[in-house]
Motif scaffolding. Structure first.
Motif, PDB file in Angstrom:
ATOM      1  N   ALA A  34       0.847  -1.198   0.000  1.00  0.00           N
ATOM      2  CA  ALA A  34       0.000   0.000   0.000  1.00  0.00           C
ATOM      3  C   ALA A  34       0.877   1.240   0.000  1.00  0.00           C
ATOM      4  CB  ALA A  34      -0.912  -0.006   1.228  1.00  0.00           C
ATOM      5  N   ALA A  35       0.510   2.217  -0.826  1.00  0.00           N
ATOM      6  CA  ALA A  35       1.349   3.408  -0.964  1.00  0.00           C
ATOM      7  C   ALA A  35       0.578   4.492  -1.697  1.00  0.00           C
ATOM      8  CB  ALA A  35       2.629   3.081  -1.727  1.00  0.00           C
ATOM      9  N   THR A  36       1.084   5.714  -1.581  1.00  0.00           N
ATOM     10  CA  THR A  36       0.589   6.848  -2.359  1.00  0.00           C
ATOM     11  C   THR A  36       1.567   7.087  -3.498  1.00  0.00           C
ATOM     12  OG1 THR A  36      -0.434   7.849  -0.403  1.00  0.00           O
ATOM     13  CG2 THR A  36      -0.059   9.283  -2.303  1.00  0.00           C
ATOM     14  N   LEU A  37       1.201   6.650  -4.685  1.00  0.00           N
ATOM     15  CA  LEU A  37       2.000   6.858  -5.890  1.00  0.00           C
ATOM     16  C   LEU A  37       1.366   8.000  -6.694  1.00  0.00           C
ATOM     17  CD1 LEU A  37       2.564   3.108  -6.919  1.00  0.00           C
ATOM     18  CD2 LEU A  37       3.733   4.455  -5.164  1.00  0.00           C
ATOM     19  N   TRP A  38       1.954   8.296  -7.855  1.00  0.00           N
ATOM     20  CA  TRP A  38       1.341   9.319  -8.697  1.00  0.00           C
ATOM     21  C   TRP A  38       1.644   9.051 -10.155  1.00  0.00           C
ATOM     22  CZ3 TRP A  38       3.714  14.398 -10.357  1.00  0.00           C
ATOM     23  CH2 TRP A  38       5.098  14.448 -10.194  1.00  0.00           C
ATOM     24  N   TYR A  39       0.954   9.777 -11.023  1.00  0.00           N
ATOM     25  CA  TYR A  39       1.191   9.643 -12.459  1.00  0.00           C
ATOM     26  C   TYR A  39       1.372  11.034 -13.058  1.00  0.00           C
ATOM     27  CZ  TYR A  39      -3.898  10.601 -12.845  1.00  0.00           C
ATOM     28  OH  TYR A  39      -5.159  11.152 -12.764  1.00  0.00           O
ATOM     29  N   HIS A  40       2.207  11.093 -14.090  1.00  0.00           N
ATOM     30  CA  HIS A  40       2.502  12.379 -14.734  1.00  0.00           C
ATOM     31  C   HIS A  40       3.107  12.111 -16.109  1.00  0.00           C
ATOM     32  CE1 HIS A  40       6.897  12.060 -14.123  1.00  0.00           C
ATOM     33  NE2 HIS A  40       6.623  11.586 -12.925  1.00  0.00           N
ATOM     34  N   PRO A  41       3.150  13.117 -16.984  1.00  0.00           N
ATOM     35  CA  PRO A  41       3.747  12.930 -18.310  1.00  0.00           C
ATOM     36  C   PRO A  41       5.260  12.727 -18.208  1.00  0.00           C
ATOM     37  CG  PRO A  41       2.381  14.904 -18.231  1.00  0.00           C
ATOM     38  CD  PRO A  41       2.591  14.459 -16.827  1.00  0.00           C
ATOM     39  N   HIS A  42       5.808  12.078 -19.232  1.00  0.00           N
ATOM     40  CA  HIS A  42       7.258  11.846 -19.280  1.00  0.00           C
ATOM     41  C   HIS A  42       7.748  11.898 -20.732  1.00  0.00           C
ATOM     42  CE1 HIS A  42      11.092  10.460 -17.778  1.00  0.00           C
ATOM     43  NE2 HIS A  42      10.597  10.035 -16.624  1.00  0.00           N
ATOM     44  N   PRO A  43       7.240  12.852 -21.555  1.00  0.00           N
ATOM     45  CA  PRO A  43       7.720  12.936 -22.935  1.00  0.00           C
ATOM     46  C   PRO A  43       9.161  13.445 -22.969  1.00  0.00           C
ATOM     47  CG  PRO A  43       6.330  14.810 -22.471  1.00  0.00           C
ATOM     48  CD  PRO A  43       6.264  13.917 -21.254  1.00  0.00           C
ATOM     49  N   HIS A  44       9.941  12.926 -23.874  1.00  0.00           N
ATOM     50  CA  HIS A  44      11.364  13.234 -23.898  1.00  0.00           C
ATOM     51  C   HIS A  44      11.591  14.725 -24.167  1.00  0.00           C
ATOM     52  CE1 HIS A  44      15.565  12.779 -24.155  1.00  0.00           C
ATOM     53  NE2 HIS A  44      15.676  12.833 -25.462  1.00  0.00           N
ATOM     54  N   GLY A  45      12.241  15.401 -23.238  1.00  0.00           N
ATOM     55  CA  GLY A  45      12.582  16.804 -23.390  1.00  0.00           C
ATOM     56  C   GLY A  45      11.470  17.778 -23.085  1.00  0.00           C
ATOM     57  N   GLU A  46      10.264  17.293 -22.726  1.00  0.00           N
ATOM     58  CA  GLU A  46       9.125  18.186 -22.521  1.00  0.00           C
ATOM     59  C   GLU A  46       8.378  17.907 -21.225  1.00  0.00           C
ATOM     60  OE1 GLU A  46       8.406  20.725 -24.329  1.00  0.00           O
ATOM     61  OE2 GLU A  46       9.790  20.391 -25.988  1.00  0.00           O
ATOM     62  N   THR A  47       8.969  17.144 -20.324  1.00  0.00           N
ATOM     63  CA  THR A  47       8.246  16.769 -19.099  1.00  0.00           C
ATOM     64  C   THR A  47       7.897  17.986 -18.251  1.00  0.00           C
ATOM     65  OG1 THR A  47       9.290  14.589 -19.078  1.00  0.00           O
ATOM     66  CG2 THR A  47       8.374  15.380 -17.008  1.00  0.00           C
ATOM     67  N   GLU A  48       8.849  18.907 -18.078  1.00  0.00           N
ATOM     68  CA  GLU A  48       8.593  20.082 -17.255  1.00  0.00           C
ATOM     69  C   GLU A  48       7.379  20.850 -17.760  1.00  0.00           C
ATOM     70  OE1 GLU A  48      11.057  23.950 -15.563  1.00  0.00           O
ATOM     71  OE2 GLU A  48      11.290  23.395 -17.665  1.00  0.00           O
ATOM     72  N   ALA A  49       7.319  21.113 -19.047  1.00  0.00           N
ATOM     73  CA  ALA A  49       6.228  21.913 -19.605  1.00  0.00           C
ATOM     74  C   ALA A  49       4.885  21.204 -19.439  1.00  0.00           C
ATOM     75  CB  ALA A  49       6.492  22.209 -21.078  1.00  0.00           C
ATOM     76  N   HIS A  50       4.847  19.885 -19.646  1.00  0.00           N
ATOM     77  CA  HIS A  50       3.578  19.161 -19.576  1.00  0.00           C
ATOM     78  C   HIS A  50       3.058  19.083 -18.141  1.00  0.00           C
ATOM     79  CE1 HIS A  50       3.551  17.025 -23.733  1.00  0.00           C
ATOM     80  NE2 HIS A  50       4.163  18.201 -23.802  1.00  0.00           N
ATOM     81  N   VAL A  51       3.959  18.847 -17.184  1.00  0.00           N
ATOM     82  CA  VAL A  51       3.538  18.838 -15.782  1.00  0.00           C
ATOM     83  C   VAL A  51       3.108  20.244 -15.361  1.00  0.00           C
ATOM     84  CG1 VAL A  51       4.314  18.481 -13.404  1.00  0.00           C
ATOM     85  CG2 VAL A  51       4.970  16.843 -15.180  1.00  0.00           C
ATOM     86  N   HIS A  52       3.860  21.245 -15.809  1.00  0.00           N
ATOM     87  CA  HIS A  52       3.552  22.631 -15.444  1.00  0.00           C
ATOM     88  C   HIS A  52       2.177  23.049 -15.941  1.00  0.00           C
ATOM     89  CE1 HIS A  52       4.077  27.084 -15.487  1.00  0.00           C
ATOM     90  NE2 HIS A  52       4.825  26.857 -14.427  1.00  0.00           N
ATOM     91  N   ARG A  53       1.754  22.535 -17.077  1.00  0.00           N
ATOM     92  CA  ARG A  53       0.440  22.904 -17.605  1.00  0.00           C
ATOM     93  C   ARG A  53      -0.697  22.224 -16.851  1.00  0.00           C
ATOM     94  NH1 ARG A  53       2.316  22.198 -23.924  1.00  0.00           N
ATOM     95  NH2 ARG A  53       3.583  24.127 -24.035  1.00  0.00           N
ATOM     96  N   GLY A  54      -0.381  21.163 -16.071  1.00  0.00           N
ATOM     97  CA  GLY A  54      -1.418  20.603 -15.204  1.00  0.00           C
ATOM     98  C   GLY A  54      -1.610  19.105 -15.246  1.00  0.00           C
ATOM     99  N   LEU A  55      -0.789  18.378 -15.985  1.00  0.00           N
ATOM    100  CA  LEU A  55      -0.991  16.939 -16.110  1.00  0.00           C
ATOM    101  C   LEU A  55      -0.320  16.200 -14.953  1.00  0.00           C
ATOM    102  CD1 LEU A  55      -0.468  16.395 -19.957  1.00  0.00           C
ATOM    103  CD2 LEU A  55      -2.629  16.536 -18.693  1.00  0.00           C
TER     104      LEU A  55
END
Length: 546
Positions: free
Chosen positions: A176-197
């Motif tokens: 049991a744990a608290t995990l998470w999910y987020h984008p991981h596109p090559h070279g664009e992760t910061e922008a995609h997470v920053h926009r709200g994903l």
């Protein structure tokens, strides 16, 4: 088969991060890496004012907005598989009071305007997620902290094209744990997470089901995704991709997308599932006048409740804490000034910031909460890691935008490990800027920091750890169940600007018969995304078998 040796790339090869990497990253990185050397000289002359004070102070807000609670994602059972659906989409919403009333900020989200629903599953279940991309850019969904096959991991090798879909499927086999999910596109992760994903993925097991802990989701068991943003005059997100360290530090802090959030407390104890969902900022959470009780870290429960005055979380790290309140009381979860461990210019890196995150208002009458306790899980012994089982020690040095002198290359495998092996990874940041370290697929145990036992808050299972500069972290991990010589997992800095600009490597897990006689030395297979074939190289980072 072509031989491809990591040491033979040369400067030109190291200056790229792949075809989809952010244009101009190398030049911005070069400029950013001049900062430490210049700053050292300026500090010696007393020429940098406020070296320990915030570069961009966080704006204090009025706390009057009800805390948004991410909904639990619906699911269905098909042929014994629990099936979820997630759609990456554009949206717009208000972030008042940080923006003007009525201002509509353009956002991205999963199944909504911003962030995503909370997925929840039990150990032993088989799950699938139907991912649809309705954005006009390719993206991916990485299951951060999850043990699963490499092809289902959602890293840069599993990007989903605009209008496309992807259906990973795997069995839940971890505590049991608290995990998470987020984008991981090559070279664009910061922008995609920053926009709200981003969103949470909660796992349950027999121990969590029997635990004496707050457990009503959104009431006394509260998910808390803490992030920071800045806004322009029109109320749009600002992301300055200028190479400043450690990345974008916003002047507005939000919880679950709510600025100035308030949560009504109805029980004696409240459980906060904390996720540092920021792209670069490190927090030190505290509730002045109150003790926090930590019960779980990234990958699951601690051995026993741990009383703390405060808790540092770097980007990607999670923790579950309990807070006891008195009837009629109001308290605030804050981030205090954070010790970043000897980084240069801590104020410029967010170390000098102190601000409120969430207001907690206790009702005049509170329902009783039990003393926190949880049983040992049935699978605890099988899950346990033992240092004496380690067969290999590998060394990793983070510097600039490189790990072990290499920038991320989608066509190069940096390490090859054997399925079933337990290894020790020794990790060190050799420069005075913030870095963290995340390993896909595994939950590791921090054995030591510079030869000493880790602080107790790092004692539980982890997948991400903050690296104080010039300190050596020994991480114990086991690679189980899934072997795939053609599909790699990632390891990288979770300061997302650093990841995007090349501070990431790849490893594959292979069957013992397919692996090198000394893991990490010779015979490592390298994925060639262009041909679908494999290449060989010698990473040369492993000490070999003990």
């Amino acid at each position: 088969m072509k031989i491809h040796r990591a040491a033979a790339h040369g400067a030109a090869g190291r200056a790229t991060t792949g075809a989809t990497a952010r244009a101009g990253a190398a030049s911005r990185t070069g400029a950013a890496l001049l900062v430490p050397a210049l700053a050292l000289g300026l500090l010696g002359c007393g020429a940098i004012p406020g070296a320990g004070s915030p570069a961009v102070p966080v704006v204090e807000q009025e706390f009057s907005q009800p805390l948004a609670i991410p909904p639990l994602a619906p699911s269905r059972i098909e042929d014994g598989v629990r099936v979820f659906s997630l759609t990456a989409q554009e949206g717009e919403r208000s972030f008042a009071p940080a923006t003007e009333p009525g201002a509509a900020t353009r956002t991205w989200g999963f199944d909504g305007e911003f962030l995503g629903p909370t997925l929840r599953a039990q150990r032993g279940e088989r799950v699938a997620v139907e991912v649809e991309n309705r954005l006009d850019e390719r993206t991916s969904v990485h299951w951060h902290g999850m043990h699963l096959p490499a092809a289902m991991d959602g890293g840069p090798h599993q990007e989903v094209e605009p209008g496309g879909s992807w259906r990973p499927e795997w069995s839940i086999d971890q505590p049991a744990a608290t995990l998470w999910y987020h984008p991981h596109p090559h070279g664009e992760t910061e922008a995609h997470v920053h926009r709200g994903l981003a969103g949470l993925f909660i796992l349950d097991d027999d121990a969590s089901a029997a635990a004496a802990l707050p457990s009503e989701y959104g009431v006394d068991d509260v998910p808390l995704i803490v992030q920071d943003r800045s806004f322009d005059e029109e109320g749009q997100f600002v992301l300055d991709q200028d190479g400043a360290e450690p990345g974008e530090l916003g002047d507005t802090v939000m919880a679950n997308g709510t600025v100035g959030a308030v949560h009504e407390v109805t029980t004696e104890r409240i459980r906060l599932r904390l996720l540092n969902g920021s792209t670069a900022r490190t927090y030190r959470f505290a509730v002045p006048g109150h003790e926090l009780t930590m019960i779980a870290g990234d990958g699951g429960f601690l051995d026993a409740p741990l009383p703390l005055e405060s808790l540092r979380l770097a980007p990607g790290e999670r923790a579950e804490v309990l807070l006891r309140m008195a009837p009629g009381e109001t308290a605030r979860l804050r981030s205090e000034e954070v010790d970043l461990g000897g980084v240069l210019l801590p104020g410029a890196n967010g170390g000098g910031d102190a601000f409120d995150v969430l207001e907690l208002r206790a009702a005049d009458s509170l329902a009783p909460s039990p003393e926190p306790a949880w049983p040992t899980a049935a699978d605890a012994e099988a899950d346990a890691l033992h240092e004496e089982d380690a067969v290999t020690t590998r060394e990793f040095e983070l510097n600039g935008r490189e790990i072990n002198g290499e920038r991320m290359d989608m066509g190069r495998i940096d390490e090859v490990v054997r399925v079933g092996d337990t290894e020790i990874w020794e990790v060190r940041s050799t420069q005075a800027i913030p870095h963290s370290f995340h390993v896909h697929d595994v939950q590791f145990r921090v054995l030591s920091v510079d030869g000493s036992p880790p602080p107790p808050e790092l004692a539980g299972p982890k997948d991400t750890v903050y690296l104080e500069p010039q300190r050596r972290y020994r991480l114990l991990m086991r690679f189980e169940d899934y072997a795939d010589p053609d599909t790699p997992y990632m390891y990288h800095c979770h300061m997302l600007l650093h990841e995007d600009e090349g501070m990431m490597g790849q490893f594959t897990v292979v069957e013992p018969a397919d692996g090198p006689s000394e893991p990490g030395r010779g015979g490592a297979q390298e994925h060639d995304p262009g041909s679908g074939g494999t290449q060989e190289h010698a990473p040369g980072h492993a000490h070999g078998e003990h």
